[in-house]
Design an enzyme around this catalytic site. Structure first.
Site, PDB file in Angstrom:
ATOM      1  N   GLY A   1       0.851  -1.191   0.000  1.00 53.95           N
ATOM      2  CA  GLY A   1       0.000   0.000   0.000  1.00 53.95           C
ATOM      3  C   GLY A   1       0.878   1.230   0.000  1.00 53.95           C
TER       4      GLY A   1
ATOM      5  N   GLY B   1      -0.057  -5.032   0.278  1.00 56.83           N
ATOM      6  CA  GLY B   1      -1.240  -4.764  -0.544  1.00 56.83           C
ATOM      7  C   GLY B   1      -1.221  -5.451  -1.901  1.00 56.83           C
TER       8      GLY B   1
ATOM      9  N   GLU C   1       5.098  -6.004   7.135  1.00 55.42           N
ATOM     10  CA  GLU C   1       4.549  -4.861   7.893  1.00 55.42           C
ATOM     11  C   GLU C   1       5.172  -4.672   9.272  1.00 55.42           C
ATOM     12  OE1 GLU C   1       2.739  -6.984   6.149  1.00 55.42           O
ATOM     13  OE2 GLU C   1       1.810  -5.677   4.668  1.00 55.42           O
TER      14      GLU C   1
ATOM     15  N   ASP D   1      -2.154  -7.359   7.035  1.00 57.14           N
ATOM     16  CA  ASP D   1      -3.503  -6.919   6.658  1.00 57.14           C
ATOM     17  C   ASP D   1      -3.892  -7.451   5.275  1.00 57.14           C
ATOM     18  OD1 ASP D   1      -1.844  -5.278   5.154  1.00 57.14           O
ATOM     19  OD2 ASP D   1      -2.987  -3.453   5.524  1.00 57.14           O
TER      20      ASP D   1
HETATM   21  C1  QUE Z   1       6.673  -2.896   4.726  1.00 53.68           C
HETATM   22  C2  QUE Z   1       5.648  -2.421   3.945  1.00 53.68           C
HETATM   23  C3  QUE Z   1       5.923  -1.798   2.705  1.00 53.68           C
HETATM   24  C4  QUE Z   1       7.247  -1.707   2.285  1.00 53.68           C
HETATM   25  C5  QUE Z   1       8.275  -2.202   3.087  1.00 53.68           C
HETATM   26  C6  QUE Z   1       7.984  -2.781   4.293  1.00 53.68           C
HETATM   27  C7  QUE Z   1       4.891  -1.244   1.862  1.00 53.68           C
HETATM   28  C8  QUE Z   1       5.301  -0.594   0.653  1.00 53.68           C
HETATM   29  C9  QUE Z   1       6.663  -0.535   0.296  1.00 53.68           C
HETATM   30  C10 QUE Z   1       7.194   0.152  -0.859  1.00 53.68           C
HETATM   31  C11 QUE Z   1       8.416  -0.227  -1.398  1.00 53.68           C
HETATM   32  C12 QUE Z   1       8.968   0.449  -2.471  1.00 53.68           C
HETATM   33  C13 QUE Z   1       8.321   1.518  -3.027  1.00 53.68           C
HETATM   34  C14 QUE Z   1       7.103   1.906  -2.473  1.00 53.68           C
HETATM   35  C15 QUE Z   1       6.564   1.237  -1.405  1.00 53.68           C
HETATM   36  O1  QUE Z   1       7.578  -1.114   1.103  1.00 53.68           O
HETATM   37  O2  QUE Z   1       3.686  -1.324   2.196  1.00 53.68           O
HETATM   38  O3  QUE Z   1       6.463   2.976  -2.985  1.00 53.68           O
HETATM   39  O4  QUE Z   1       8.835   2.208  -4.093  1.00 53.68           O
HETATM   40  O5  QUE Z   1       4.360  -0.027  -0.135  1.00 53.68           O
HETATM   41  O6  QUE Z   1       8.989  -3.246   5.086  1.00 53.68           O
HETATM   42  O7  QUE Z   1       4.367  -2.517   4.359  1.00 53.68           O
END
Ligand code: QUE
Length: 335
Positions: A68, A117, A140, A148
């Site tokens: 997400g 997500g 998470e 979730d």
């Molecule tokens: C836990 C998470 C997320 C995560 C890393 C975690 C998460 C998420 C992202 C993520 C990674 C790279 C991106 C970005 C988001 O990493 O939910 O926009 O470029 O979206 O340890 O829950």
């Protein structure tokens, strides 16, 4: 220019296959409100459309989806818009349930990263097709949030190894499942050489093409932990650590994988997994929504997202381990 060119999710119909393409590659397709809305509206439109027999979801790039948009959620919390954050998660979880209950085949084509997500929009359908380089994880705990998008239920109901212990192990440690781990547990249904042109082939030839091109499964590294995880990952986070004293190898692995995790998130998620061990997906998602609203307001969430995703310094300073009662009392338990 066509307005749809700007959209982070594209939808189209090829023959009788509805195709959803995640197209926000710079953010690894991390799902924001607009993306959840576009996917939800496409599924509602196609639900009763006789011209659509099945739905495929895929990514425009190498990676399926990193989760997400929790950076946006953090901004909401820090700017006094927690209610907006609650609504975002609620809409995302509603979409997860829509996918699980969808009356037509729903096929996810997954390569590269599939986390958080991303699993919510790929692991609740009828088919999940992965390439060798795909991996799945619920990380998470490292950002001070909880397991979730229905995965607190799904991980305990994996078709080929449906146990509370394995599900709780995967939830609390963020263990990265390989393509073969996903086949071994039944999280994925097919492994294929490449996803190039596959949505189009499904639209032309139907779902039988998946059985025709499926690769033989290889060795699952996760399988060696099945027996120990089944016995050790039951109860509160404190109880699990006590149980792990009898499983030194799994204890060492768990220690390594939870080293940077929020103690509060581990305590909260263990309670969530217990509450969602029996009962249905809809109730599990409701528990996630209620517990998520508590946890995202606690300091570890903003701090965890900062350390992992904003500053990328991986130096989160988390609060001390709490008593589980404050999380336990907001959760519903069936039976
Ligand atoms: C836990 C998470 C997320 C995560 C890393 C975690 C998460 C998420 C992202 C993520 C990674 C790279 C991106 C970005 C988001 O990493 O939910 O926009 O470029 O979206 O340890 O829950």
């Amino acid at each position: 220019m066509n307005e749809s060119m700007e959209k982070p999710v594209k939808t189209t119909v090829i023959n009788t296959t509805g195709v959803i393409t995640l197209d926000r590659p710079k953010a690894l397709n991390s799902l924001n409100n607009e993306m959840v809305t576009i996917i939800s509206e496409a599924l509602e439109k196609w639900r009763d459309d006789e011209g659509v027999e099945q739905v495929v979801i895929r990514s425009s790039g190498k990676h399926f989806c990193a989760g997400g948009d929790v950076r946006e959620a953090r901004d909401g919390i820090l700017n006094g818009r927690a209610g907006d954050v609650d609504r975002f998660f609620a809409e995302e979880y509603e979409l997860n349930l829509t996918i699980a209950n969808y009356p037509k085949p729903y096929i996810a084509l997954v390569s590269g990263v599939d986390m958080g997500g991303g699993l919510g929009v790929s692991a609740h359908g009828t088919h999940m097709v992965v390439t060798e380089d795909a991996f799945a994880s619920m990380p998470e705990m490292n950002i001070g949030y909880i397991t979730d998008v229905g995965m607190s239920w799904r991980l305990q109901h994996l078709p080929k190894h449906p146990t509370q212990g394995l599900g709780t192990f995967l939830a609390l440690t963020g263990y990265r499942l390989t393509a073969d781990d996903m086949l071994e547990t039944g999280l994925a249904t097919h492994k294929v050489e490449s996803l190039d042109g596959l949505a189009e082939r499904i639209a032309q030839e139907g779902l039988d093409v998946l059985d025709e091109i499926a690769l033989a499964p290889g060795t699952s590294d996760l399988a060696r932990w099945f027996d120990d995880a089944d016995e050790a990952f039951l109860g509160s986070w404190a109880q699990i650590r006590k149980n792990l004293e009898n499983y030194p190898e799994l204890r060492d692995l768990t220690k390594k994988l939870t080293e940077k995790a929020s103690p509060s998130a581990l305590v909260a998620a263990a309670e969530l997994m217990e509450a969602n061990a029996s009962g249905e997906l809809a109730q599990a998602l409701e528990n996630e929504r209620i517990l998520g609203a508590v946890v995202c307001r606690e300091p570890d969430f903003a701090e965890g997202v900062r350390a992992v995703l904003v500053d990328k310094t991986h130096d989160a300073s988390f609060t001390p381990e709490p008593h589980p009662a404050k999380y336990r009392e907001v959760l519903s338990r069936p039976r």
